[in-house]
Scaffold this active site. Structure first.
Site, mmCIF file in Angstrom:
data_model
loop_
_atom_site.group_PDB
_atom_site.id
_atom_site.type_symbol
_atom_site.label_atom_id
_atom_site.label_comp_id
_atom_site.label_asym_id
_atom_site.label_seq_id
_atom_site.Cartn_x
_atom_site.Cartn_y
_atom_site.Cartn_z
ATOM 1 N N GLY A 297 0.816 -1.157 0.027
ATOM 2 C CA GLY A 297 -0.051 -0.135 0.110
ATOM 3 C C GLY A 297 0.868 1.185 0.004
ATOM 4 N N ASP A 321 10.013 -7.863 -0.959
ATOM 5 C CA ASP A 321 11.198 -6.856 -1.019
ATOM 6 C C ASP A 321 11.420 -6.351 0.637
ATOM 7 O OD1 ASP A 321 13.160 -5.476 -2.212
ATOM 8 O OD2 ASP A 321 12.133 -3.776 -2.713
#
EC number: 3.5.1.25
Length: 435
Positions: A297, A321
């Site tokens: 988000g 990540d």
């Protein structure tokens, strides 16, 4: 020579909703033995045996374990950190591998950002493929090396002082990474490169021959350069939307590859997405590459996630990540030797800047966010973290599905896709994280 049946324990999962053949199947059973999913017909007719252990799923969704093909570390540990003894580095890797099981990540590609040759020479041998274990940790699928053959313009959190070009061909890559690159996917499963960098395009076929997935990212490539990289053998885009040119209607850059209709039919369908309603060819593998998405988000707006998914649903691969701050509170952490600050929302930035440097999201939360952002089905959300990453690595025969012959890496989920139980090669993980 006649093969003898195994006498080891046979387990049978009952009262489950199984993810099989892209559907949720009610009132079915799942059998496993010696860490592998087995076919009950072989059990009955060849071994003349029934289950030794019954596992009651109590109505849970039973799905394959999650794979994360881009994760930089966690629990205060950075995979690019070569400080200390080999024993310490190995212990650190084990700490992350063990911690990831708490979030349903049963296999991963430890990711090393742009580093000097001495870092790769020390760290990469410790990131070779390694089988998962319920007590010792998640399976290592080989390293993902991200840089240093990437763009100064789209460097992100990478140290551009050590960036390189490919002007001397594959020899430049072997010099940068050392002997581990010669071992191919046993040591390095994915390499992220910028196709517009001198010499890189011509090296892609050689890297692909080594069974390494070539991903394009951290790049200012035009649509033409990106499509050329795909025709040369690139089969993945690293964290779509991040560290690349923004979409422009005249030259959409790497993002525009999701709209390509004239790429050649893949010679090796194993590394390409299955056809979908948006594929150029409905009865052949999709020639477009897979693409990673960080769905915290912060890195990508939910609307952008939705656009990518609707354009190329079978190509979506959820990645975290995540960096060394994964599993830890707000503070300052390390990524490739640089200070990274994590705010109250879990967003990570290079200290003192507004440059994103990775996430702190977990793979199970990624799945839940993806479903919420796109309103896709549970199956589609789960497959973006199971089947699709397995296809990227060419290992969908043993990872990413519940098909017979696959590894018995299993998750029990509730209807909110929250982790209830985790199994690695058929052995249950002791879960201790708080809800």
């Amino acid at each position: 020579m006649v093969a003898t049946a195994s006498s080891s324990k046979i387990s049978k999962i009952v009262n489950a909703r199984l993810l099989l053949d892209h559907k949720i199947v009610q009132d079915s059973y799942l059998w496993f033995q010696d860490g592998k999913i087995i076919h009950p017909q072989n059990l009955f007719f060849d071994q003349h045996r029934d289950a030794d252990e019954i596992i009651d799923a109590k109505g849970a969704l039973v799905v394959p374990g999650y794979l994360d093909i881009q994760i930089n570390g966690g629990y205060g540990i950075d995979f690019a950190d070569n400080e200390g003894s080999l024993e310490k580095i190995q212990d650190d890797i084990n700490t992350v591998a063990k911690g990831l099981l708490q979030y349903g990540c049963t296999a991963f590609c430890p990711t090393v950002v742009s580093s000097a040759p001495e870092v790769y020479n020390k760290v990469l041998p410790l990131l070779n493929k390694r089988k998962g274990d319920a007590k010792k940790g998640s399976e290592i699928l080989g390293a993902h090396i991200e840089g240093p053959f990437i763009s100064h313009e789209k460097k992100g959190a990478h140290n551009q002082a050590i960036f390189r070009t490919g002007k001397n061909g594959v020899r430049e890559f072997d010099e940068a990474y050392g002997p581990e690159l010669m071992k191919g996917s046993e040591a390095v499963s994915i390499i992220t490169v910028a196709p517009e960098i001198e010499g890189v395009i011509d090296v892609i076929p050689e890297l692909a021959k080594r069974d390494i997935c070539v991903s394009i990212g951290h790049s200012a490539a035009t649509i033409s350069e990106a499509e050329t990289a795909v025709t040369k053998g690139a089969t993945l885009i690293t964290h779509l939307f991040n560290a690349m040119l923004p979409f422009h209607h005249r030259d959409p850059g790497m993002i525009g590859v999701l709209g390509a209709v004239d790429l050649p039919v893949p010679e090796n369908p194993l590394r390409h997405p299955a056809a979908s309603n948006t594929s150029p060819y409905r009865n052949k593998p999709d020639p477009r590459p897979f693409y990673g998405l960080i769905v915290d988000g912060v890195h990508v707006h939910p609307n952008s996630v939705r656009i990518a998914y609707y354009a190329h649903p079978k190509g979506c691969v959820l990645v975290t990540d995540a960096l060394s701050a994964l599993g830890l509170p707000r503070g300052v952490y390390s990524l490739g030797g640089r200070d990274v600050e994590v705010d109250d929302n879990g967003a990570a930035y290079i200290k003192g800047t507004n440059t994103l440097a990775g996430s702190t999201i977990t793979i199970d939360q990624s799945v839940r966010n993806f479903r919420n952002f796109t309103k896709c089905t549970m199956v589609e959300a789960i497959e973006a973290a199971t089947l699709h990453p397995a296809q990227v690595l060419g290992i969908s025969d043993r990872k990413g599905t519940l098909n017979p012959g696959g590894d018995a890496d299993l998750l029990f989920l509730n209807d909110d896709l929250e982790i209830q139980r985790v199994f690695v090669y058929g052995e249950e993980v002791e879960l201790h994280k708080t809800k």
